[in-house]
Design a protein around this motif. Sequence first.
Motif, PDB file in Angstrom:
ATOM      1  N   PRO A  21      45.436  45.439  39.053  1.00 30.07           N
ATOM      2  CA  PRO A  21      45.027  45.197  40.443  1.00 30.07           C
ATOM      3  C   PRO A  21      44.627  43.738  40.649  1.00 30.07           C
ATOM      4  O   PRO A  21      44.080  43.092  39.744  1.00 30.07           O
ATOM      5  CB  PRO A  21      43.828  46.127  40.628  1.00 30.07           C
ATOM      6  N   ASP A  22      44.912  43.218  41.819  1.00 30.08           N
ATOM      7  CA  ASP A  22      44.461  41.870  42.147  1.00 30.08           C
ATOM      8  C   ASP A  22      42.937  41.800  42.065  1.00 30.08           C
ATOM      9  O   ASP A  22      42.246  42.733  42.478  1.00 30.08           O
ATOM     10  CB  ASP A  22      44.897  41.470  43.546  1.00 30.08           C
ATOM     11  N   PRO A  23      42.381  40.693  41.565  1.00 31.12           N
ATOM     12  CA  PRO A  23      40.924  40.567  41.512  1.00 31.12           C
ATOM     13  C   PRO A  23      40.339  40.325  42.900  1.00 31.12           C
ATOM     14  O   PRO A  23      41.012  39.790  43.792  1.00 31.12           O
ATOM     15  CB  PRO A  23      40.713  39.347  40.610  1.00 31.12           C
ATOM     16  N   SER A  24      39.101  40.713  43.069  1.00 34.07           N
ATOM     17  CA  SER A  24      38.413  40.543  44.354  1.00 34.07           C
ATOM     18  C   SER A  24      37.320  39.488  44.212  1.00 34.07           C
ATOM     19  O   SER A  24      36.368  39.682  43.447  1.00 34.07           O
ATOM     20  CB  SER A  24      37.788  41.873  44.811  1.00 34.07           C
ATOM     21  N   PRO A  25      37.407  38.384  44.929  1.00 36.15           N
ATOM     22  CA  PRO A  25      36.380  37.343  44.819  1.00 36.15           C
ATOM     23  C   PRO A  25      35.087  37.743  45.509  1.00 36.15           C
ATOM     24  O   PRO A  25      35.093  38.440  46.523  1.00 36.15           O
ATOM     25  CB  PRO A  25      37.022  36.143  45.507  1.00 36.15           C
ATOM     26  N   GLY A  26      33.976  37.307  44.938  1.00 37.49           N
ATOM     27  CA  GLY A  26      32.682  37.478  45.577  1.00 37.49           C
ATOM     28  C   GLY A  26      32.412  36.340  46.542  1.00 37.49           C
ATOM     29  O   GLY A  26      33.242  35.436  46.721  1.00 37.49           O
ATOM     30  N   PRO A  27      31.242  36.330  47.170  1.00 36.72           N
ATOM     31  CA  PRO A  27      30.958  35.328  48.196  1.00 36.72           C
ATOM     32  C   PRO A  27      30.921  33.894  47.673  1.00 36.72           C
ATOM     33  O   PRO A  27      31.173  32.964  48.438  1.00 36.72           O
ATOM     34  CB  PRO A  27      29.593  35.756  48.747  1.00 36.72           C
ATOM     35  N   CYS A  28      30.597  33.713  46.392  1.00 41.46           N
ATOM     36  CA  CYS A  28      30.515  32.359  45.824  1.00 41.46           C
ATOM     37  C   CYS A  28      31.721  32.030  44.947  1.00 41.46           C
ATOM     38  O   CYS A  28      31.672  31.110  44.129  1.00 41.46           O
ATOM     39  CB  CYS A  28      29.226  32.188  45.020  1.00 41.46           C
ATOM     40  N   ASP A  29      32.804  32.804  45.129  1.00 39.48           N
ATOM     41  CA  ASP A  29      33.997  32.659  44.299  1.00 39.48           C
ATOM     42  C   ASP A  29      35.168  32.108  45.102  1.00 39.48           C
ATOM     43  O   ASP A  29      35.165  32.112  46.333  1.00 39.48           O
ATOM     44  CB  ASP A  29      34.418  34.011  43.708  1.00 39.48           C
ATOM     45  N   VAL A  30      36.179  31.684  44.347  1.00 39.17           N
ATOM     46  CA  VAL A  30      37.441  31.233  44.914  1.00 39.17           C
ATOM     47  C   VAL A  30      38.562  32.029  44.254  1.00 39.17           C
ATOM     48  O   VAL A  30      38.588  32.165  43.024  1.00 39.17           O
ATOM     49  CB  VAL A  30      37.655  29.721  44.682  1.00 39.17           C
ATOM     50  N   LEU A  31      39.464  32.566  45.038  1.00 40.31           N
ATOM     51  CA  LEU A  31      40.648  33.231  44.503  1.00 40.31           C
ATOM     52  C   LEU A  31      41.745  32.191  44.350  1.00 40.31           C
ATOM     53  O   LEU A  31      42.056  31.451  45.284  1.00 40.31           O
ATOM     54  CB  LEU A  31      41.109  34.347  45.437  1.00 40.31           C
ATOM     55  N   VAL A  32      42.327  32.137  43.147  1.00 37.33           N
ATOM     56  CA  VAL A  32      43.328  31.115  42.830  1.00 37.33           C
ATOM     57  C   VAL A  32      44.658  31.788  42.503  1.00 37.33           C
ATOM     58  O   VAL A  32      44.702  32.740  41.710  1.00 37.33           O
ATOM     59  CB  VAL A  32      42.866  30.256  41.631  1.00 37.33           C
ATOM     60  N   ASP A  33      45.731  31.304  43.143  1.00 38.36           N
ATOM     61  CA  ASP A  33      47.081  31.643  42.716  1.00 38.36           C
ATOM     62  C   ASP A  33      47.403  30.755  41.521  1.00 38.36           C
ATOM     63  O   ASP A  33      47.481  29.526  41.648  1.00 38.36           O
ATOM     64  CB  ASP A  33      48.092  31.388  43.837  1.00 38.36           C
ATOM     65  N   VAL A  34      47.557  31.374  40.361  1.00 38.13           N
ATOM     66  CA  VAL A  34      47.679  30.615  39.116  1.00 38.13           C
ATOM     67  C   VAL A  34      49.106  30.120  38.940  1.00 38.13           C
ATOM     68  O   VAL A  34      50.066  30.893  39.044  1.00 38.13           O
ATOM     69  CB  VAL A  34      47.257  31.484  37.917  1.00 38.13           C
ATOM     70  N   TRP A  35      49.240  28.841  38.646  1.00 38.38           N
ATOM     71  CA  TRP A  35      50.535  28.271  38.286  1.00 38.38           C
ATOM     72  C   TRP A  35      50.762  28.365  36.777  1.00 38.38           C
ATOM     73  O   TRP A  35      51.853  28.703  36.337  1.00 38.38           O
ATOM     74  CB  TRP A  35      50.611  26.803  38.702  1.00 38.38           C
ATOM     75  N   ALA A  36      49.729  28.040  35.996  1.00 37.57           N
ATOM     76  CA  ALA A  36      49.916  28.003  34.539  1.00 37.57           C
ATOM     77  C   ALA A  36      48.574  28.049  33.836  1.00 37.57           C
ATOM     78  O   ALA A  36      47.536  27.683  34.394  1.00 37.57           O
ATOM     79  CB  ALA A  36      50.672  26.735  34.131  1.00 37.57           C
ATOM     80  N   GLY A  37      48.613  28.505  32.597  1.00 38.03           N
ATOM     81  CA  GLY A  37      47.468  28.472  31.697  1.00 38.03           C
ATOM     82  C   GLY A  37      47.936  27.972  30.348  1.00 38.03           C
ATOM     83  O   GLY A  37      49.034  27.419  30.211  1.00 38.03           O
ATOM     84  N   THR A  38      47.117  28.166  29.327  1.00 37.73           N
ATOM     85  CA  THR A  38      47.501  27.746  27.986  1.00 37.73           C
ATOM     86  C   THR A  38      46.779  28.630  26.980  1.00 37.73           C
ATOM     87  O   THR A  38      46.049  29.554  27.362  1.00 37.73           O
ATOM     88  CB  THR A  38      47.189  26.256  27.759  1.00 37.73           C
ATOM     89  N   VAL A  39      46.992  28.370  25.687  1.00 38.92           N
ATOM     90  CA  VAL A  39      46.344  29.134  24.615  1.00 38.92           C
ATOM     91  C   VAL A  39      45.613  28.158  23.710  1.00 38.92           C
ATOM     92  O   VAL A  39      46.190  27.168  23.253  1.00 38.92           O
ATOM     93  CB  VAL A  39      47.371  29.948  23.803  1.00 38.92           C
ATOM     94  N   ASN A  40      44.342  28.444  23.459  1.00 42.30           N
ATOM     95  CA  ASN A  40      43.499  27.626  22.584  1.00 42.30           C
ATOM     96  C   ASN A  40      43.038  28.453  21.394  1.00 42.30           C
ATOM     97  O   ASN A  40      42.983  29.686  21.482  1.00 42.30           O
ATOM     98  CB  ASN A  40      42.256  27.146  23.351  1.00 42.30           C
TER      99      ASN A  40
END
Length: 352
Positions: A21-40
């Motif tokens: 399910p899509d995440p639901s942002p709270g009042p102090c949050d930002v919903l981001v459409d992710v382009w990319a991540g990485t692995v550390n």
Amino acid sequence: MRAAYLERLGPPSEIRFGKLPDPSPGPCDVLVDVWAGTVNPVDTFVRSGRFATPVAFPFVIGRDLVGRVARVGPGAPGFAVGDPVWSNSLGHGGRQGAAAERAVVAADRLYRLPPGVDPYTAVAMLHPAATAHLALFAHGGLRAGDTVLIAGAAGNVGGALVTLAAEAGARILATASARDARYCRELGAEIVCDYRDPDLTRHLAEAAPNGVDLYLDTSGRNDLAAAVDLLARRGRIVLLAGAGSGTAPVLPASELYMKDGSIRGFVISHAGVDELAAAAGTINRLLGSGRLRPRAMEILPLSAAADVHRRMERHELHGTRVVLRTDAAHRLDSPGPADSPGRAGPPGPAGE
């Protein structure tokens, strides 16, 4: 949304790729459409349970992302829909991770991507550069004019350490393989010694007759006897690697306290939002100037997350930073080839 996630902690085979399910942002949050991540490496510690941290299943893995603001909570001023942004502290501490098409980020853990910066380059450098900033400044107390010894200077964190220390006005001694000496000098190291040299400690002592003010070893070997021997009075040793290495370094305590020396360890997952924000300012400045770049980068689809975790744990990446992109990033690469870094402009809506 599609995501790389866990239903329980364990080996890379526990990583699933599918719809959540899509995440639901709270009042102090930002919903981001992710382009990319990485692995550390730290992502493998969280996934395996080696680094104990609160997780809620299904648990989206990954800590770093670059993307575009999709929605802004009323208590998260300063961002607007469409802003290119990044974050590097998801996927631990009770926060869901970044390896998904959408992610919720607390506003105080989100930063704007500088104009003109390639998103893939940026996301590849977030973790090494933040680690370097914390090691040098938050924990190492680096000052202009300090002599800094960076062991393992040719790796991703090592290269970021050299870049940031040089930018701060330090004199840098480095150890690396002979074939990497030129690269380290180009980043800002004054003297580079071959780490295989049987007389390494002597040569380093000759290069710093008054001792080194700050000693950092990215290899995880943590030879404290050699480190303390090289310290200047009131010199500092910062431990930033070595989890799971199985080593038990011997501390020459008498010599350390006679020098008024200190040893401090840290893991980036414990960094506070103020420390992360300070690092973000430097990271954005150096990304914007082109001084922070990965030495080698591989771009793969998000569905490859489990395989990348396996390769990392088998030490098969050899310093290559792997970027995991979502379908939302495809237009970043247009009209270039699918495996080349793209431009910094935002892609179309998620799924296009």
